[in-house]
Write a protein that holds these residues in place. Sequence first.
Motif, PDB file in Angstrom:
ATOM      1  N   ILE A   1       0.860  -1.185   0.000  1.00 24.59           N
ATOM      2  CA  ILE A   1       0.000   0.000   0.000  1.00 24.59           C
ATOM      3  C   ILE A   1       0.894   1.232   0.000  1.00 24.59           C
ATOM      4  CG2 ILE A   1      -1.928  -1.128   1.207  1.00 24.59           C
ATOM      5  CD1 ILE A   1      -0.964   0.106   3.770  1.00 24.59           C
ATOM      6  N   SER A   2       0.297   2.421  -0.094  1.00 20.92           N
ATOM      7  CA  SER A   2       1.070   3.664  -0.044  1.00 20.92           C
ATOM      8  C   SER A   2       1.110   4.178   1.388  1.00 20.92           C
ATOM      9  CB  SER A   2       0.443   4.725  -0.955  1.00 20.92           C
ATOM     10  OG  SER A   2      -0.700   5.284  -0.335  1.00 20.92           O
ATOM     11  N   PRO A   3       2.122   4.996   1.750  1.00 20.27           N
ATOM     12  CA  PRO A   3       2.198   5.536   3.110  1.00 20.27           C
ATOM     13  C   PRO A   3       1.008   6.426   3.474  1.00 20.27           C
ATOM     14  CG  PRO A   3       4.299   5.765   1.999  1.00 20.27           C
ATOM     15  CD  PRO A   3       3.303   5.354   0.959  1.00 20.27           C
ATOM     16  N   LEU A   4       0.287   6.940   2.462  1.00 21.48           N
ATOM     17  CA  LEU A   4      -0.830   7.844   2.750  1.00 21.48           C
ATOM     18  C   LEU A   4      -2.119   7.083   3.089  1.00 21.48           C
ATOM     19  CD1 LEU A   4      -0.202  10.553   0.017  1.00 21.48           C
ATOM     20  CD2 LEU A   4       0.611  10.491   2.369  1.00 21.48           C
ATOM     21  N   LEU A   5      -2.165   5.785   2.830  1.00 18.56           N
ATOM     22  CA  LEU A   5      -3.283   4.914   3.191  1.00 18.56           C
ATOM     23  C   LEU A   5      -4.628   5.502   2.752  1.00 18.56           C
ATOM     24  CD1 LEU A   5      -3.784   2.196   4.575  1.00 18.56           C
ATOM     25  CD2 LEU A   5      -4.257   3.439   6.677  1.00 18.56           C
ATOM     26  N   THR A   6      -4.927   5.403   1.475  1.00 17.82           N
ATOM     27  CA  THR A   6      -6.181   5.918   0.937  1.00 17.82           C
ATOM     28  C   THR A   6      -7.351   5.060   1.401  1.00 17.82           C
ATOM     29  OG1 THR A   6      -6.042   4.558  -1.052  1.00 17.82           O
ATOM     30  CG2 THR A   6      -4.948   6.723  -1.109  1.00 17.82           C
ATOM     31  N   SER A   7      -8.566   5.562   1.200  1.00 24.09           N
ATOM     32  CA  SER A   7      -9.757   4.814   1.609  1.00 24.09           C
ATOM     33  C   SER A   7      -9.840   3.483   0.862  1.00 24.09           C
ATOM     34  CB  SER A   7     -11.008   5.652   1.358  1.00 24.09           C
ATOM     35  OG  SER A   7     -11.097   6.032  -0.005  1.00 24.09           O
ATOM     36  N   GLU A   8      -9.446   3.489  -0.426  1.00 25.17           N
ATOM     37  CA  GLU A   8      -9.452   2.246  -1.189  1.00 25.17           C
ATOM     38  C   GLU A   8      -8.470   1.243  -0.593  1.00 25.17           C
ATOM     39  OE1 GLU A   8      -9.036   5.223  -2.468  1.00 25.17           O
ATOM     40  OE2 GLU A   8     -10.838   5.574  -3.690  1.00 25.17           O
ATOM     41  N   GLU A   9      -7.337   1.725  -0.129  1.00 27.07           N
ATOM     42  CA  GLU A   9      -6.333   0.829   0.444  1.00 27.07           C
ATOM     43  C   GLU A   9      -6.772   0.303   1.807  1.00 27.07           C
ATOM     44  OE1 GLU A   9      -2.159   2.341  -1.529  1.00 27.07           O
ATOM     45  OE2 GLU A   9      -3.044   3.515   0.087  1.00 27.07           O
ATOM     46  N   ILE A  10      -7.532   1.096   2.553  1.00 25.74           N
ATOM     47  CA  ILE A  10      -8.072   0.608   3.821  1.00 25.74           C
ATOM     48  C   ILE A  10      -8.985  -0.583   3.565  1.00 25.74           C
ATOM     49  CG2 ILE A  10      -9.607   1.179   5.759  1.00 25.74           C
ATOM     50  CD1 ILE A  10      -8.504   4.044   5.597  1.00 25.74           C
ATOM     51  N   ASP A  11      -9.851  -0.459   2.561  1.00 20.80           N
ATOM     52  CA  ASP A  11     -10.744  -1.578   2.205  1.00 20.80           C
ATOM     53  C   ASP A  11      -9.918  -2.794   1.755  1.00 20.80           C
ATOM     54  OD1 ASP A  11     -12.923   0.005   2.771  1.00 20.80           O
ATOM     55  OD2 ASP A  11     -13.216   0.637   0.683  1.00 20.80           O
ATOM     56  N   LYS A  12      -8.889  -2.516   0.948  1.00 15.56           N
ATOM     57  CA  LYS A  12      -8.027  -3.597   0.462  1.00 15.56           C
ATOM     58  C   LYS A  12      -7.328  -4.303   1.632  1.00 15.56           C
ATOM     59  CE  LYS A  12      -3.737  -4.084  -2.252  1.00 15.56           C
ATOM     60  NZ  LYS A  12      -2.728  -3.316  -3.036  1.00 15.56           N
ATOM     61  N   LEU A  13      -6.859  -3.526   2.602  1.00 15.89           N
ATOM     62  CA  LEU A  13      -6.166  -4.082   3.747  1.00 15.89           C
ATOM     63  C   LEU A  13      -7.114  -4.890   4.635  1.00 15.89           C
ATOM     64  CD1 LEU A  13      -3.545  -4.336   5.298  1.00 15.89           C
ATOM     65  CD2 LEU A  13      -3.940  -2.075   6.290  1.00 15.89           C
ATOM     66  N   LEU A  14      -8.303  -4.354   4.851  1.00 15.40           N
ATOM     67  CA  LEU A  14      -9.298  -5.083   5.641  1.00 15.40           C
ATOM     68  C   LEU A  14      -9.632  -6.425   5.000  1.00 15.40           C
ATOM     69  CD1 LEU A  14     -11.787  -2.286   6.765  1.00 15.40           C
ATOM     70  CD2 LEU A  14     -10.467  -3.795   8.265  1.00 15.40           C
ATOM     71  N   ASN A  15      -9.820  -6.410   3.705  1.00 17.07           N
ATOM     72  CA  ASN A  15     -10.138  -7.644   2.995  1.00 17.07           C
ATOM     73  C   ASN A  15      -8.990  -8.640   3.088  1.00 17.07           C
ATOM     74  OD1 ASN A  15     -11.840  -9.212   0.991  1.00 17.07           O
ATOM     75  ND2 ASN A  15      -9.976  -8.907  -0.227  1.00 17.07           N
ATOM     76  N   TYR A  16      -7.762  -8.136   2.990  1.00 17.00           N
ATOM     77  CA  TYR A  16      -6.584  -9.000   3.081  1.00 17.00           C
ATOM     78  C   TYR A  16      -6.507  -9.646   4.460  1.00 17.00           C
ATOM     79  CZ  TYR A  16      -1.681 -10.439   2.659  1.00 17.00           C
ATOM     80  OH  TYR A  16      -0.524 -11.165   2.615  1.00 17.00           O
ATOM     81  N   ILE A  17      -6.737  -8.838   5.501  1.00 18.49           N
ATOM     82  CA  ILE A  17      -6.682  -9.364   6.868  1.00 18.49           C
ATOM     83  C   ILE A  17      -7.742 -10.448   7.069  1.00 18.49           C
ATOM     84  CG2 ILE A  17      -7.089  -8.764   9.294  1.00 18.49           C
ATOM     85  CD1 ILE A  17      -5.805  -6.037   8.664  1.00 18.49           C
ATOM     86  N   GLN A  18      -8.946 -10.160   6.586  1.00 22.33           N
ATOM     87  CA  GLN A  18     -10.056 -11.093   6.805  1.00 22.33           C
ATOM     88  C   GLN A  18      -9.874 -12.391   6.020  1.00 22.33           C
ATOM     89  OE1 GLN A  18     -13.276  -8.575   5.684  1.00 22.33           O
ATOM     90  NE2 GLN A  18     -13.345  -7.477   7.643  1.00 22.33           N
ATOM     91  N   THR A  19      -9.403 -12.290   4.776  1.00 20.19           N
ATOM     92  CA  THR A  19      -9.354 -13.478   3.922  1.00 20.19           C
ATOM     93  C   THR A  19      -8.055 -14.256   4.027  1.00 20.19           C
ATOM     94  OG1 THR A  19      -8.544 -12.155   2.064  1.00 20.19           O
ATOM     95  CG2 THR A  19     -10.930 -12.467   2.258  1.00 20.19           C
ATOM     96  N   ILE A  20      -6.955 -13.564   4.318  1.00 16.99           N
ATOM     97  CA  ILE A  20      -5.658 -14.243   4.342  1.00 16.99           C
ATOM     98  C   ILE A  20      -5.075 -14.311   5.750  1.00 16.99           C
ATOM     99  CG2 ILE A  20      -3.267 -14.183   3.502  1.00 16.99           C
ATOM    100  CD1 ILE A  20      -4.276 -13.072   0.906  1.00 16.99           C
TER     101      ILE A  20
END
Length: 679
Positions: free
Chosen positions: A469-488
């Motif tokens: 992800i980028s250091p600025l942590l966009t809203s899209e990246e927050i969703d991407k990170l949440l999904n990654y945590i939940q699924t992987i």
Amino acid sequence: MLSLLLSASGEITAAGIAADTGVSVRTVHREMEDLEVILQDFGLTLIRKSGKGIQLSGPDAALEELRLYLLEEKPADYSGEDRKVYALCLLLEASEPVKLFFLAHTLKVTVATISYDLDELEPWVRKFSLQLVRRRGYGVEITGTEFDKRRAIARLAAEHLDQSDLVGHLQQPKGNPVFRMLLTAVGKNKLLDIENLLWDMEWKWTAELPEIVYMELLLGLSVTVRRIDLGKGIDGAEEAGYSRLSDHRNIAGAEHFVRRLSDTLGLEFPRTEILYVAGLFDRVQESFSSAGFAYGDIALMEIVYRLTENVGKRTGLSFQSDRALREGLLEHIDPALRRIREGTRIRNPLLGPIRKDYDYLFQVVRAAVEEMELDLEIPDEEVGFLVMHFGASVERLSQLRRSVRAILVCASGLSSSRLLATRLTKEMPQIEILRNISWYEAARLPEEDYDLIISTIDLPLEKERYIKISPLLTSEEIDKLLNYIQTITLGERRPAASPGETEPVLRDEAAMDRMKSYQGVLEEIIRLLERFRLYPLDNSGQDLAGTLSAMLETLNGTGVIGDADILLDRLLERERMASQLIPDTKLALFHTRSSHIRLSSLTLYRLHEPVVLNGEAEVAVILLMLAPRKLSKESLEVLSEISALLLNAEMVQLLEERSEPEIRRYLSSELLRFFENKR
């Protein structure tokens, strides 16, 4: 025009050329002057016959060489910066002069444009003691020692490539040919093989290197292998250059490393190259040992103090109370100023997003920097990094309960990692940031030590082992990170709860590391305070060297120091490099780290007679801070805190006027507060 002249069986008129190329006859005559310059590089001439026309003349071989150049496939358009990088790569790797026309034709610009580019490159080339040679009919080349050419190539890569470009697991991209050319020049195809071998040596000092220094070493080694592969080795005549890198402390280690490297890569390394590698090892070790004591640099402390004060005044926020901000700025600003002074190009790939998302803070920090009136021009790219530090401070919140243990990897250094950490704390409190690590540590970290690696760069790891992800942590990246945590992360890595348990049985090994770190900080504080002494010193008739020598004599028999003469030289050298005077006081801080220092020490000396620094400033009180060359992170933190206290007027007054017990009590109180705030 050249193609028409080559294909013509005889003379061709200017009017004919104009008709075929769609320009005026006047333009044809004007362009002929440039063509004559190009043709000289090929040993060809233009023959102009009045009433008949124009014809190329020269040997058949030269005509064929020109025809091949013209038939060569042309790449996409290059930017001005791309052209310069391409020219530098080509010239630094070339074994003979390169024709100006070849550069112009390959880059799809005129010879005049290439000449202008080379004019702009000359100052950069001279910084490495190299020379850009240009002669009509001869071509252009870069001359100088192999030693200096390697330095130039490594610097060029550091200025134009990200760590992700060098160590990412992705295949070499097929896009920009300049990018590919630079990766080739630094030996990208063998870089990770070299890095793996370097790590396998299991030297403690390599594991302790800061990431930027580790990358400097890795680039130096990779460029060395590439140059040897090209047959461009260091020769015996250049051995005098080694003193610029090395006192050869690491020859045995270099011999061992090179033997293994030779077996791995199938290359022969002559003795001169072993010495060169030893020099690389020496240089990064020395760089690390001196840079680690930036905490004692009062001039640097003052810059950080003034910057945080200036930004605080403009925003109304108490940045000076944020120790994490101060420590981050101290670690960042020292090498940043050094790069600016050396003329190194500052790269900040996040500058655009920073200016968009933090525009107000960017303007504030830019104004604060300009108010300081430094003797350097600070580029926007560097201001962007400072904004990331202050942005992290603005968003820093108290720690909340976590459930996912994460490791951060950031290529842009402390500024981006701190910003990302605080953004994650704010947006996703269920994530516990264990620590920030380098890409090479992440590649070797046991999977049971963490739940998740969050990186801002491509890593030499399988894609499922980390998320980028980028250091600025966009809203899209927050969703991407949440999904990654939940699924992987939670789905595959977290152990399941046993029957009757409300939570998984998960022993956080990092908790023990944190407790050991707290213990180390507290023990260092206690040791320093117990060893603290105040000495009245009769230095009548003595200069600075004599005064410092007398100070060191008071430490004989204490177990703190070994060879006092070597320490005296180091203290005097630091004063020659930069004044140790605390601004607007009669107090100076003299400090050094050395293998001849056995224990950290803090001693205060009130002089019978003032000594003069920098030919004019008088000093009546000297605080002497000594530390071993190898020092723990906890010890550095404590020394940093003491150095920062010297910018406090109350602390200065105590050191100048009060008794030893009063000073010790004040230091005890402040350092206890520092320790309590760490937990």
